[in-house]
Design an enzyme around this catalytic site. Structure first.
Site, PDB file in Angstrom:
ATOM      1  N   GLU A   1       0.832  -1.213   0.000  1.00 47.20           N
ATOM      2  CA  GLU A   1       0.000   0.000   0.000  1.00 47.20           C
ATOM      3  C   GLU A   1       0.862   1.258   0.000  1.00 47.20           C
ATOM      4  O   GLU A   1       1.825   1.363   0.760  1.00 47.20           O
ATOM      5  CB  GLU A   1      -0.910  -0.036   1.225  1.00 47.20           C
ATOM      6  CG  GLU A   1      -2.334   0.329   0.935  1.00 47.20           C
ATOM      7  CD  GLU A   1      -3.027  -0.618  -0.032  1.00 47.20           C
ATOM      8  OE1 GLU A   1      -3.087  -0.297  -1.241  1.00 47.20           O
ATOM      9  OE2 GLU A   1      -3.505  -1.671   0.406  1.00 47.20           O
ATOM     10  N   HIS A   2       0.495   2.180  -0.872  1.00 50.07           N
ATOM     11  CA  HIS A   2       1.232   3.444  -1.052  1.00 50.07           C
ATOM     12  C   HIS A   2       2.676   3.182  -1.480  1.00 50.07           C
ATOM     13  O   HIS A   2       3.566   3.989  -1.218  1.00 50.07           O
ATOM     14  CB  HIS A   2       1.171   4.314   0.213  1.00 50.07           C
ATOM     15  CG  HIS A   2      -0.182   4.935   0.412  1.00 50.07           C
ATOM     16  ND1 HIS A   2      -0.468   6.233   0.070  1.00 50.07           N
ATOM     17  CD2 HIS A   2      -1.338   4.401   0.876  1.00 50.07           C
ATOM     18  CE1 HIS A   2      -1.756   6.479   0.346  1.00 50.07           C
ATOM     19  NE2 HIS A   2      -2.296   5.378   0.830  1.00 50.07           N
TER      20      HIS A   2
ATOM     21  N   SER B   1     -25.029   7.350 -16.719  1.00 50.63           N
ATOM     22  CA  SER B   1     -24.635   6.382 -15.696  1.00 50.63           C
ATOM     23  C   SER B   1     -25.797   6.202 -14.749  1.00 50.63           C
ATOM     24  O   SER B   1     -26.548   7.163 -14.499  1.00 50.63           O
ATOM     25  CB  SER B   1     -23.429   6.907 -14.927  1.00 50.63           C
ATOM     26  OG  SER B   1     -23.436   6.392 -13.615  1.00 50.63           O
TER      27      SER B   1
ATOM     28  N   SER C   1     -13.608   1.829  -7.994  1.00 51.80           N
ATOM     29  CA  SER C   1     -14.669   2.022  -8.990  1.00 51.80           C
ATOM     30  C   SER C   1     -14.192   2.971 -10.088  1.00 51.80           C
ATOM     31  O   SER C   1     -14.609   2.839 -11.241  1.00 51.80           O
ATOM     32  CB  SER C   1     -15.928   2.566  -8.319  1.00 51.80           C
ATOM     33  OG  SER C   1     -15.638   3.789  -7.666  1.00 51.80           O
TER      34      SER C   1
ATOM     35  N   ASP D   1      -4.035   0.534  -9.557  1.00 48.76           N
ATOM     36  CA  ASP D   1      -5.437   0.172  -9.798  1.00 48.76           C
ATOM     37  C   ASP D   1      -5.700  -0.051 -11.291  1.00 48.76           C
ATOM     38  O   ASP D   1      -6.341  -1.022 -11.691  1.00 48.76           O
ATOM     39  CB  ASP D   1      -6.365   1.269  -9.256  1.00 48.76           C
ATOM     40  CG  ASP D   1      -6.174   1.481  -7.759  1.00 48.76           C
ATOM     41  OD1 ASP D   1      -5.544   0.618  -7.114  1.00 48.76           O
ATOM     42  OD2 ASP D   1      -6.630   2.518  -7.255  1.00 48.76           O
TER      43      ASP D   1
ATOM     44  N   TYR E   1      -4.091  11.960   0.904  1.00 51.86           N
ATOM     45  CA  TYR E   1      -3.358  11.089  -0.027  1.00 51.86           C
ATOM     46  C   TYR E   1      -2.230  11.890  -0.679  1.00 51.86           C
ATOM     47  O   TYR E   1      -1.069  11.454  -0.733  1.00 51.86           O
ATOM     48  CB  TYR E   1      -4.320  10.540  -1.090  1.00 51.86           C
ATOM     49  CG  TYR E   1      -3.677   9.578  -2.070  1.00 51.86           C
ATOM     50  CD1 TYR E   1      -3.771   8.206  -1.881  1.00 51.86           C
ATOM     51  CD2 TYR E   1      -2.969  10.040  -3.178  1.00 51.86           C
ATOM     52  CE1 TYR E   1      -3.181   7.318  -2.777  1.00 51.86           C
ATOM     53  CE2 TYR E   1      -2.366   9.168  -4.076  1.00 51.86           C
ATOM     54  CZ  TYR E   1      -2.489   7.809  -3.868  1.00 51.86           C
ATOM     55  OH  TYR E   1      -1.897   6.937  -4.754  1.00 51.86           O
TER      56      TYR E   1
HETATM   57  C1  GAF Z   1      -5.267   4.314  -4.263  1.00 52.01           C
HETATM   58  C2  GAF Z   1      -4.459   4.751  -5.474  1.00 52.01           C
HETATM   59  F1  GAF Z   1      -5.277   4.935  -6.542  1.00 52.01           F
HETATM   60  C3  GAF Z   1      -3.379   3.736  -5.827  1.00 52.01           C
HETATM   61  O1  GAF Z   1      -2.589   4.237  -6.874  1.00 52.01           O
HETATM   62  C4  GAF Z   1      -2.534   3.392  -4.607  1.00 52.01           C
HETATM   63  O2  GAF Z   1      -1.627   4.420  -4.316  1.00 52.01           O
HETATM   64  C5  GAF Z   1      -3.411   3.081  -3.400  1.00 52.01           C
HETATM   65  O3  GAF Z   1      -4.372   4.084  -3.164  1.00 52.01           O
HETATM   66  C6  GAF Z   1      -2.598   2.919  -2.142  1.00 52.01           C
HETATM   67  O4  GAF Z   1      -1.792   1.795  -2.244  1.00 52.01           O
HETATM   68  O5  GAF Z   1      -5.994   3.177  -4.557  1.00 52.01           O
END
Ligand code: GAF
Length: 386
Positions: A36-37, A70, A130, A175, A227
């Site tokens: 993650e991140h 949508s 999504s 993602d 973020y």
């Molecule tokens: C979100 C972001 F879109 C991904 O790119 C990623 O950084 C994630 O957070 C954290 O791992 O989903």
């Protein structure tokens, strides 16, 4: 067709445009098993695609005009080349569609005008991506409708550009990669620097296991300032350390790197990213050796790192993780960008209900809105439906 969601897209198309769609394209949501991140730090991730899908029913339309309906919204959104070519001109959910048109046009492709209808089973705002699902399904539809010469290995970067530059959310490549490249029965081991992938067998059924996904119901907004702040802090730390990205700090060089940083918060951010990259590599090694249950402690350590070092969890999320572990999960962690979203727990398949019930009880005790749960099996990436 993939059941009701495709039928809803078709119905929406017929009602809105009084015509039949030329085809249907489906893209999945995703969970991230671990990592993650790390993506925007050029590191490693291990997500898999979900059976929950977003379906786009589409047909060619007038040149350089796009109309999108949508089920999120009664009114369709219509835009032309001028709006598509100027990031920010289309907003809300339709920005993800306009962003894809923008990214394709910016890549020099002759994007066909189109009419689109979108239905989705991927819950919005739950951290199951999504947005990447919409991007990938729309991209696939426009590529096919226009006969565009664009190999699928370029789709993730284009979809990411749509999100970064048109929508304005500074996300990484994870993602979009997994919603395009995911494979049934596999997790996607992705090197976010080189975009090299390895499909890692992740046959939960055969192992008698399940991944329980718990939607915390705490609102998830990774496009917000937190973020972006984490990302900036990582980039600043990399610059201070004289490396291209935190991926370049090796695990055995972590202590030396931390000693060169002068504030405690940045040290904790760096420690999360460096240790998380290592946990991805360790998880992959265990999965390759078919030792799936043993990945549990790595998942739980990832959670502790997100909670204490990266500081991206919230009380609902921590409660879900603790309750799942107390009820016998092998490991549990928040998945996705943070500040809400989902938790995943690795459990024996026949214990999934018991663990879900334990989380629901813990939530009730704390007065939280009841969580939603589902069990997730790795599913394929974006496809055109037959
Ligand atoms: C979100 C972001 F879109 C991904 O790119 C990623 O950084 C994630 O957070 C954290 O791992 O989903």
């Amino acid at each position: 067709m993939s059941g009701d969601v495709a039928a809803r897209a078709t119905e929406g198309f017929r009602q809105r445009y009084a015509a039949e769609p030329a085809g249907h394209w489906a893209a999945p949501g995703r969970v991230n098993l671990i990592g993650e991140h790390t993506d925007y730090n050029d590191g490693f991730v291990l997500p898999f695609a979900l059976p929950l899908r977003t379906v786009v029913a589409a047909a060619p339309g007038p040149d350089a005009r796009w109309t999108v309906w949508s089920e999120l919204d009664d009114a369709p959104v219509e835009f032309g080349a001028a709006e598509a070519d100027e990031p920010g001109r289309v907003d809300g959910w339709a920005a993800y569609v306009a962003g894809v048109v923008w990214a394709l046009r910016a890549a020099g492709l002759d994007v066909p005008g189109a009419r689109l209808a979108i239905a989705s089973d991927v819950p919005v705002g739950s951290g199951l991506s999504s947005s990447a699902a919409i991007e990938a399904a729309v991209l696939a539809a426009l590529v096919d409708l226009g006969g565009l010469d664009l190999p699928a290995d370029r789709w993730p970067r284009l979809a990411q550009r749509a999100e970064n530059e048109y929508v304005g959310a500074p996300t990484g490549i994870m993602d979009q990669s997994v919603v395009v490249r995911g494979r049934a029965g596999h997790a996607l081991f992705l090197d976010c620097r080189t975009e090299e992938v390895e499909q890692i067998p992740f046959d939960l059924d055969a192992a008698g296991l399940a991944v329980l996904v718990i939607d915390s119901r705490a609102p998830h907004r990774h496009a917000d300032g937190e973020y972006a702040a984490r990302r900036r802090s990582c980039e600043r730390a990399a610059a201070t350390l004289g490396v291209t990205a935190l991926r370049d700090v090796p695990t055995d060089g972590l202590d030396a790197a931390l000693a060169r940083l002068d504030d405690d918060e940045t040290r904790r951010r760096v420690r999360h990213v460096v240790t998380e990259n290592q946990r991805v590599l360790d998880t992959v090694a265990l999965l390759r050796a078919d030792r799936v249950r043993e990945t549990g402690p790595l998942l739980t350590a990832s959670h502790a790192s997100m909670r204490d070092d990266f500081e991206i969890t919230v009380p609902e999320i921590d409660t879900a993780v603790e309750a799942a572990l107390a009820a016998g999960a092998y490991g549990a962690r928040m998945t996705g960008g943070g500040f809400g979203g989902c938790v995943l727990a690795l459990v024996d398949a026949d214990a999934a209900e018991k663990v879900a019930a334990a989380v629901t009880t813990a939530y009730a005790d704390r007065g939280f809105t009841a969580p939603h749960t589902l069990t997730a099996l790795p599913a394929p990436g974006v496809t055109r439906l037959p």
